[in-house]
Design an enzyme around this catalytic site. Structure first.
Site, mmCIF file in Angstrom:
data_model
loop_
_atom_site.group_PDB
_atom_site.id
_atom_site.type_symbol
_atom_site.label_atom_id
_atom_site.label_comp_id
_atom_site.label_asym_id
_atom_site.label_seq_id
_atom_site.Cartn_x
_atom_site.Cartn_y
_atom_site.Cartn_z
ATOM 1 N N SER A 74 -2.010 -11.662 -2.884
ATOM 2 C CA SER A 74 -3.198 -11.598 -2.044
ATOM 3 C C SER A 74 -4.258 -10.767 -2.762
ATOM 4 O O SER A 74 -3.925 -9.894 -3.578
ATOM 5 C CB SER A 74 -2.862 -10.942 -0.697
ATOM 6 N N TYR A 90 1.242 -3.349 2.865
ATOM 7 C CA TYR A 90 0.995 -4.751 2.518
ATOM 8 C C TYR A 90 0.271 -4.834 1.176
ATOM 9 O O TYR A 90 0.654 -5.600 0.291
ATOM 10 C CB TYR A 90 0.175 -5.427 3.613
#
Length: 253
Positions: free
Chosen positions: A137, A147
């Site tokens: 990402s 994350y």
């Protein structure tokens, strides 16, 4: 026919990888926790594209599930040509407010499972050739909770592995989309429109996968499927981390 194994294949980017690869006549192994969703997708792909589709039900947060998938990847008698490490899930941004067991499970799925499956795939790909796509990402370029840290690890490891194993005919690509229209945010309990992200920043899953497959075929270590996100990533290298992390809190990539 080439064979691709896709984790997190029951929905979102994983299902889109399955559709695009089936359209290219690749045989598939679909991995996820939801057997019903996998069987439904597999039936559709067999009917529409005439490819062989194997369903492998596994929870990659558990040792047993990772071992099951790793054993399939190590099968030299029926080797895998493309591994797509796509399984993952999100948590609320506030690390201290999350249950620590959920954080550990999150780390295991994004990092440990991906590492173990890469290691297994390389046992049969080295010398024979193959491709590995790790779905990361743009969050991996931004300081933002666990994350971001998990995706940063995937990017860094993919860069190293692509350079290291290219001599053995194996490419490793970290696919780094931004906000993408999938069920990812819904599974976090966010309804459409609640993410606080402008419409301009959303990507289409079809385009993300198409660019990811193209960049993997070209042997690129990092794929960022959007000019606007490429610009954002370039800016993260010069902007203060306090600023980028503050902006990132508005949404979940």
């Amino acid at each position: 026919m080439p064979t691709a194994l896709i984790t997190g294949a029951s929905a979102g980017l994983g299902a889109e990888f399955a559709r695009q690869l089936a359209r290219r006549r690749a045989d598939l192994i679909l991995v996820a926790r939801s057997e019903d969703a996998l069987n439904s997708l597999a039936a559709d792909l067999r009917s529409e594209f005439g490819v062989a589709v194997e369903v492998l039900v596994a929870d990659l947060a558990d040792d047993e599930g990772v071992t099951k998938v790793a054993d399939r990847l190590r099968d030299a008698g029926d080797p895998i040509d493309l591994l797509v490490n796509n399984a993952g899930f999100g948590l609320p941004l506030q690390f201290a407010d999350n249950d620590i067991d959920d954080e550990v499970r999150h780390l295991r799925v994004h990092v440990e499972a991906s590492m173990r499956l890469m290691h297994a795939a390389l046992q049969t790909m080295r010398g024979r050739g193959g491709r590995i796509i790790n779905v990361a990402s743009v969050a991996g370029f931004i300081s933002r909770s666990t994350y971001s840290a998990c995706k940063s690890w995937l990017i860094g490891f993919s860069r190293w592995a692509n350079a290291e194993y290219s001599r053995d005919g194996v490419s490793v690509t970290a696919l780094c989309p931004g906000f993408t229209h999938t069920t990812f945010h819904e599974r976090m309990g966010l309804a459409v429109g609640q993410e606080g992200v402008p419409d301009l920043m959303w990507l289409n899953a079809r385009d993300v996968v198409r660019v990811g497959l193209r960049d993997a075929a070209l042997g690129r270590s990092v794929s960022i499927p959007s000019l606007r996100y490429k610009a954002i990533v370039a800016l993260t290298g010069i902007l203060p981390s306090a600023l980028t992390s503050g902006v990132a809190r508005r949404g979940r990539v």
